[in-house]
Design a protein around this motif. Structure first.
Motif, mmCIF file in Angstrom:
data_model
loop_
_atom_site.group_PDB
_atom_site.id
_atom_site.type_symbol
_atom_site.label_atom_id
_atom_site.label_comp_id
_atom_site.label_asym_id
_atom_site.label_seq_id
_atom_site.Cartn_x
_atom_site.Cartn_y
_atom_site.Cartn_z
ATOM 1 N N GLY A 163 7.144 -21.062 3.904
ATOM 2 C CA GLY A 163 6.489 -19.796 3.598
ATOM 3 C C GLY A 163 6.775 -18.747 4.657
ATOM 4 N N PHE A 164 6.601 -19.104 5.926
ATOM 5 C CA PHE A 164 6.858 -18.152 7.009
ATOM 6 C C PHE A 164 8.311 -17.710 7.009
ATOM 7 C CE2 PHE A 164 8.302 -17.449 11.425
ATOM 8 C CZ PHE A 164 7.577 -16.297 11.687
ATOM 9 N N GLU A 165 9.214 -18.662 6.852
ATOM 10 C CA GLU A 165 10.645 -18.369 6.875
ATOM 11 C C GLU A 165 11.015 -17.350 5.798
ATOM 12 O OE1 GLU A 165 14.408 -20.995 5.528
ATOM 13 O OE2 GLU A 165 13.295 -21.823 7.225
ATOM 14 N N LYS A 166 10.525 -17.554 4.586
ATOM 15 C CA LYS A 166 10.908 -16.681 3.473
ATOM 16 C C LYS A 166 10.312 -15.286 3.606
ATOM 17 C CE LYS A 166 12.152 -20.094 -0.015
ATOM 18 N NZ LYS A 166 11.867 -20.671 -1.351
ATOM 19 N N TRP A 167 9.147 -15.157 4.233
ATOM 20 C CA TRP A 167 8.576 -13.825 4.406
ATOM 21 C C TRP A 167 9.378 -12.981 5.403
ATOM 22 C CZ3 TRP A 167 5.842 -11.586 0.984
ATOM 23 C CH2 TRP A 167 4.932 -12.288 0.187
ATOM 24 N N ILE A 200 10.999 -7.952 -0.475
ATOM 25 C CA ILE A 200 10.668 -6.541 -0.239
ATOM 26 C C ILE A 200 9.743 -6.015 -1.332
ATOM 27 C CG2 ILE A 200 11.613 -4.189 -0.142
ATOM 28 C CD1 ILE A 200 14.094 -5.403 1.214
ATOM 29 N N ASN A 201 9.948 -6.473 -2.558
ATOM 30 C CA ASN A 201 9.124 -6.002 -3.668
ATOM 31 C C ASN A 201 7.661 -6.430 -3.559
ATOM 32 O OD1 ASN A 201 10.691 -4.592 -6.082
ATOM 33 N ND2 ASN A 201 12.107 -6.007 -5.079
ATOM 34 N N LYS A 202 7.376 -7.402 -2.688
ATOM 35 C CA LYS A 202 5.983 -7.808 -2.461
ATOM 36 C C LYS A 202 5.737 -8.020 -0.967
ATOM 37 C CE LYS A 202 7.448 -12.462 -3.881
ATOM 38 N NZ LYS A 202 7.240 -13.588 -4.814
ATOM 39 N N THR A 203 6.429 -7.229 -0.153
ATOM 40 C CA THR A 203 6.418 -7.438 1.291
ATOM 41 C C THR A 203 5.008 -7.407 1.883
ATOM 42 O OG1 THR A 203 7.326 -6.678 3.406
ATOM 43 C CG2 THR A 203 6.766 -4.984 1.797
ATOM 44 N N LEU A 222 6.837 -1.618 6.758
ATOM 45 C CA LEU A 222 7.813 -1.451 5.676
ATOM 46 C C LEU A 222 7.135 -0.890 4.429
ATOM 47 C CD1 LEU A 222 10.656 -1.737 4.616
ATOM 48 C CD2 LEU A 222 10.219 -4.170 4.212
ATOM 49 N N LYS A 223 5.916 -1.354 4.136
ATOM 50 C CA LYS A 223 5.166 -0.810 2.999
ATOM 51 C C LYS A 223 4.986 0.701 3.148
ATOM 52 C CE LYS A 223 2.233 -4.692 1.508
ATOM 53 N NZ LYS A 223 0.831 -5.170 1.409
ATOM 54 N N LYS A 224 4.574 1.137 4.333
ATOM 55 C CA LYS A 224 4.341 2.572 4.553
ATOM 56 C C LYS A 224 5.644 3.363 4.476
ATOM 57 C CE LYS A 224 -0.039 1.947 5.161
ATOM 58 N NZ LYS A 224 -0.980 2.349 4.079
ATOM 59 N N LEU A 225 6.737 2.758 4.913
ATOM 60 C CA LEU A 225 8.022 3.452 4.846
ATOM 61 C C LEU A 225 8.475 3.602 3.391
ATOM 62 C CD1 LEU A 225 10.050 4.689 6.809
ATOM 63 C CD2 LEU A 225 11.333 2.554 6.754
ATOM 64 N N LEU A 226 8.222 2.594 2.568
ATOM 65 C CA LEU A 226 8.539 2.679 1.145
ATOM 66 C C LEU A 226 7.738 3.796 0.482
ATOM 67 C CD1 LEU A 226 8.556 -1.154 0.421
ATOM 68 C CD2 LEU A 226 10.552 0.346 0.183
ATOM 69 N N GLU A 260 0.909 5.051 -3.668
ATOM 70 C CA GLU A 260 0.005 4.937 -2.523
ATOM 71 C C GLU A 260 -0.566 3.538 -2.343
ATOM 72 O OE1 GLU A 260 -0.589 7.054 -0.047
ATOM 73 O OE2 GLU A 260 0.978 8.277 -0.975
ATOM 74 N N SER A 261 -0.537 2.744 -3.408
ATOM 75 C CA SER A 261 -1.014 1.359 -3.284
ATOM 76 C C SER A 261 0.096 0.421 -2.821
ATOM 77 C CB SER A 261 -1.567 0.878 -4.631
ATOM 78 O OG SER A 261 -0.516 0.746 -5.583
ATOM 79 N N GLY A 262 1.307 0.955 -2.685
ATOM 80 C CA GLY A 262 2.424 0.145 -2.225
ATOM 81 C C GLY A 262 3.234 -0.490 -3.331
#
Length: 591
Positions: free
Chosen positions: A226-230, A261-264, A269-273, A281-283
């Motif tokens: 899980g950690f690796e893939k995130w 990235i689609n569920k980061t 990164l969310k704020k940059l998107l 605004e909800s990401g």
């Protein structure tokens, strides 16, 4: 300048017959990308993280590197991760530091060099600074393999050094404690195209695998997988940003990274998107799933803008942010930096074009531009634009009171880094890839020697080479056959990038029905065209109205009723909930 259209041949019948499960359009694209055997095709079309990711311990120094790091963590030694100031280097640093902290490292800091003050890679001043801070271990990412004397100084001070890098390997390797680099001579690691962030990820993957030998979970209870893939969101951004070949393992990492990235969970990164206009605004993504195009043209430039306009620490802080207000502020700063970067780049590109004309360089094999106090951070952007204008190697330099720094971009027919490696005597430092380099001249007096030697090298190596720029065209099609079914087939080839360019098609004898300048100063053109029926297709030509960039003044020479041939790619335009195919013009010829 006018381009030659190279229409790629159809695959032989035995290839299409041997893959009856593939639509003809898909088989043709695979053949064009030199993907011929079943294993390659399966990995390309259906990447499998469990099958297509290599064991990190195939790197011959991975065992040494992980041993050193775990000993440093156990002793709570001072570890400094030395990154770089672009999206690849910043992402790589964030990947390693996130991994180290997850594994229990307490005394971990980052050093991101300032582009103008520190330059690329390690330098002696940095080593002295890190020594004064009682650093025990330096881990480089996206740099280090060319820093032989600097690493020797660190070792003299009893500082251990682990290099993770992917840049061109010099004749003499530094005597680091471990080198994780896929291109080192004799390195058995199978994927040679990893970016800096990819190599950094392999180091973290190696640490996780070693930790798993004696632990069932990470210190906070999270699973290893899980950690690796995130972490893959940053690997994807690094790979796309550094334009490495998106084949093999790099493709698999990037494909899965785009999904992440689609569920980061990365707050910054969310704020940059959001500030890039890609997420609400909800990401949540505004226009469907994020793809390589969105990352390449919206996210990577904003991360790069930090190091170009100020300091890449801003980008790093964003990727590591845990406070919402701080992340919003940092994302807004990167967005502003990017706006400023665009304006400044446009100003200096125009000055560079003017200088080339005034110095009568158009017929030279290499183009040189020298600006007084031009910001180092945008020299590469300017040289890239000049290279595209003339299809020639372009060197753009900024002269300060004390030095001349430069950045170069080259065509595929001429390796800049190989040429520079043949004349080390003119540089204080240099590095890069065959088609991109950065350097500082040893003294200002070395400028003419550098120019003379590089021109001679380019003239010799390109003497019998056709330097007409070419566009590889995958197939000739009837424009009426361009539909959603074809678009859906093309999606199997995402993510697009180096060695897997977005497919391009040509349609001939199109009739122009309308012309509309769009964008600031009408630099882009929207052409409405039809082919063999009454159906009208909407196309967009970015930069097609810019007389400084085009071989023709298309705004003046095209009118309704004209016939054109057109090379284009197929995408989607979404606005206000509507979704339509968009044909992006790559090149056009009036007939």
């Amino acid at each position: 300048m006018p381009k030659k259209w190279n229409i790629l041949p159809l695959p032989p019948l035995e290839f299409t017959d041997s893959h009856p499960e593939l639509p003809v359009a898909v088989a043709q694209l695979l053949w064009n990308r030199n993907l011929r055997d079943q294993a390659q095709i399966d990995e390309f079309l259906n990447p499998d993280y469990s099958q297509d990711i290599h064991d990190p311990f195939l790197f011959r120094d991975m065992e040494k590197a992980t041993d050193i790091i775990f000993k440093a963590i156990d002793k709570q030694e001072n570890i400094v991760v030395h990154g770089d100031y672009d999206a690849d280097g910043v992402s790589a640093a964030a990947i390693i530091i996130t991994g180290l902290r997850k594994l229990g490292a307490k005394n971990v800091n980052v050093f991101i060099p300032h582009r103008e003050i520190d330059g690329y890679g390690l330098n002696f001043n940095t080593i002295e600074l890190l020594r004064s801070q009682k650093t025990n271990l330096i881990i480089t990412c996206d740099c280090g393999v060319s820093n032989t004397p600097e690493i020797a100084l660190a070792r003299k001070y009893k500082i251990k050094v682990i290099v993770t890098d992917h840049h061109t390997v010099p004749a003499k390797l530094p005597k680091a404690n471990a080198i994780i680099h896929p291109l080192v001579k004799g390195e058995p690691y199978p994927d040679k195209g990893l970016c800096g962030g990819g190599v950094a990820f392999k180091l973290v993957q190696g640490l996780l695998k070693k930790y798993a030998f004696t632990h069932s979970a990470l210190p906070d209870g999270q699973t290893f997988e899980g950690f690796e893939k995130w972490l893959l969101d940053l690997v994807a951004i690094a790979s796309i940003g550094d334009m490495v070949p998106l084949l093999g393992e790099s493709r698999t990492l990037t494909r899965y990274g785009l999904t992440v990235i689609n569920k980061t969970r990365n707050l910054g990164l969310k704020k940059l998107l959001i500030v890039a206009g890609l997420a609400d605004e909800s990401g949540q993504p505004k226009r469907g799933a994020y793809d390589s195009y969105a990352m390449s043209f919206q996210i990577v430039p904003r991360l790069n803008a930090a190091g170009r306009m100020d300091h890449a620490n801003t980008a790093f802080a964003l990727l590591m942010a845990t406070d919402e207000k701080e992340a919003e502020s940092l994302a807004a700063q990167l967005d502003k930096n990017n706006v400023d970067r665009r304006k400044l780049t446009e100003q200096y590109v125009n000055e560079a074009r003017k200088q080339i004309k005034e110095t009568n360089q158009e017929n030279n094999p290499v183009l040189f531009v020298l600006g007084k106090d031009w910001p180092t951070g945008i020299l590469g952007l300017i040289s890239g634009r000049i290279k595209d204008d003339y299809y020639k190697p372009a060197i753009v330099m900024g002269e300060t009171k004390d030095a001349i720094n430069g950045s170069g971009r080259s065509i595929k027919e001429f390796s800049l880094i190989a040429a520079m490696q043949s004349m080390p005597e003119v540089f204080l430092k240099f590095g890069g890839h065959p088609q991109a380099c950065g350097f500082t001249l040893k003294t200002k007096e070395h400028l003419e020697e550098f120019k003379t030697k590089l021109i001679a090298k380019a003239a010799t190596q390109t003497a019998n080479v056709d330097l007409t720029p070419q566009i590889a065209v995958d197939a000739e099609v009837d424009l009426d056959e361009v539909n959603w079914k074809l678009y859906d087939l093309l999606q199997k080839f995402e993510p697009f990038g180096q060695a897997n360019e977005e497919p391009k098609y040509v349609s001939r004898a199109l009739t122009v029905t309308a012309i509309e300048p769009v964008g600031q100063d009408g630099k882009h053109l929207r052409l409405m065209v039809k082919h063999n029926s009454h159906l009208i297709k909407k196309t967009i030509g970015f930069g097609l109205g810019d007389i400084n960039r085009c071989s023709e003044n298309w705004k003046q020479c095209l009118k309704p009723g004209d016939k054109i041939d057109m090379v284009f790619s197929i995408g989607v335009n979404e606005w206000n909930g509507n979704r339509e195919l968009q044909l992006t013009i790559e090149d056009v010829k009036k007939i």
